[in-house]
Design an enzyme around this catalytic site. Structure first.
Site, mmCIF file in Angstrom:
data_model
loop_
_atom_site.group_PDB
_atom_site.id
_atom_site.type_symbol
_atom_site.label_atom_id
_atom_site.label_comp_id
_atom_site.label_asym_id
_atom_site.label_seq_id
_atom_site.Cartn_x
_atom_site.Cartn_y
_atom_site.Cartn_z
ATOM 1 N N HIS A 161 1.857 6.091 -0.311
ATOM 2 C CA HIS A 161 2.148 6.803 -1.551
ATOM 3 C C HIS A 161 3.484 7.544 -1.451
ATOM 4 C CE1 HIS A 161 -2.457 7.021 -2.140
ATOM 5 N NE2 HIS A 161 -1.983 6.325 -3.157
ATOM 6 N N CYS A 248 -4.063 15.011 -0.473
ATOM 7 C CA CYS A 248 -5.055 14.092 -1.074
ATOM 8 C C CYS A 248 -6.403 14.729 -1.328
ATOM 9 C CB CYS A 248 -5.348 12.907 -0.165
ATOM 10 S SG CYS A 248 -3.978 12.282 0.716
#
Ligand code: CIR
Length: 257
Positions: A161, A248
């Protein structure tokens, strides 16, 4: 400013998580739950109200709530995760967010993970990765530009990401592995580079003026501290085996609680 952190417990199925850039090694469920509880406790110490989203024991990646939504002051955008196995995570996240924000959604054919979205002031950088496509950048832009945000697409290479490669650690300071992104869109920001021996060290969670930071990266932690950051070390070694990092595991909601 009052802050709420949405989290979700580590599911029993975590050993079946998605993996893209690392090989599978067994995750100790008890250890992961203890580390996750310590992470929640660190957030509480920094003044966050921690609210847990309903558990999803059969969704192996459901602890990584960041990927299911992007929360702005004006609204929350529920994502359409790039991994099909993760699409069942969003409904319960949307339900929890609805208590705090107006909720809108990204729809097919767009796919986007929240881990690819980095807001710095009124600029929102969206990583184009294996999880996030150009249709998502366009939809995201259409949803937020009326609220004064500029959406900037960033090429991500070699990282899961965008926020595996770059996160914000101060008002205009970015911690990064610049080898994993196109750095041109970030012109004007001050960089702190990860130590070359720690390529995965760019994911830090900024809460107010404090940086929650993994114990796994001591060399980069020294760099952060030398640059003036107040750092709280967090052991997230079990969740790292699921390719998860610190951002996250929560969705931060400002001005609430
Ligand atoms: C996945 O591949 O989707 C999970 N195993 C890890 C997600 C980590 N999320 C994040 O970096 N925002």
């Amino acid at each position: 400013m009052a802050l709420v952190a949405l989290t979700r417990e580590v599911p029993a199925s975590i050993n079946r998580c998605e993996l893209t850039h690392i090989r599978r090694i067994p995750i100790d469920g008890g250890g992961a739950r203890a580390q996750h509880a310590a992470y929640e406790e660190a957030l509480r110490r920094l003044g966050c109200g921690v609210e847990r989203i309903d558990p999803l024991p059969d969704h192996p990646d459901s602890v990584f709530v960041e990927d299911a939504a992007v929360v702005l002051n004006e609204l929350a955008i529920v994502t359409r995760p790039g991994a099909e196995s993760r699409r069942g995570e969003i409904e319960s996240v949307a339900k929890s967010l609805a208590r705090h924000r107006k909720v809108v959604s990204i729809v097919e054919p767009a796919t986007i993970d929240g881990g690819d979205v980095l807001r710095v002031g009124n600029r929102i950088f969206v990583g184009c990765s294996s999880r996030t496509n150009e249709a998502a950048v366009a939809q995201f832009r259409a949803l937020v530009e009326a609220h004064g945000y500029e959406v900037v697409a960033v090429e991500v290479r070699g990282a899961l990401h965008l926020k595996s490669a770059v996160t914000q650690v101060g008002p205009s300071q970015l911690l990064a592995n610049r080898g994993w992104i196109d750095e041109a869109p970030f012109a004007g920001h001050a960089w702190i580079d990860v130590d070359p021996a720690e390529p995965g060290a760019a994911n830090a969670l900024l809460v107010g003026e404090t940086v929650l930071y993994p114990t796994a990266f001591p060399r980069t932690r020294d760099r952060l501290q030398n640059a003036g950051s107040r750092v709280v070390p967090i052991d997230a070694s079990e969740l790292a085996k699921a390719e998860g990092a610190l951002t996250c595991c929560s969705l931060l909601i400002e001005g609430d609680g």
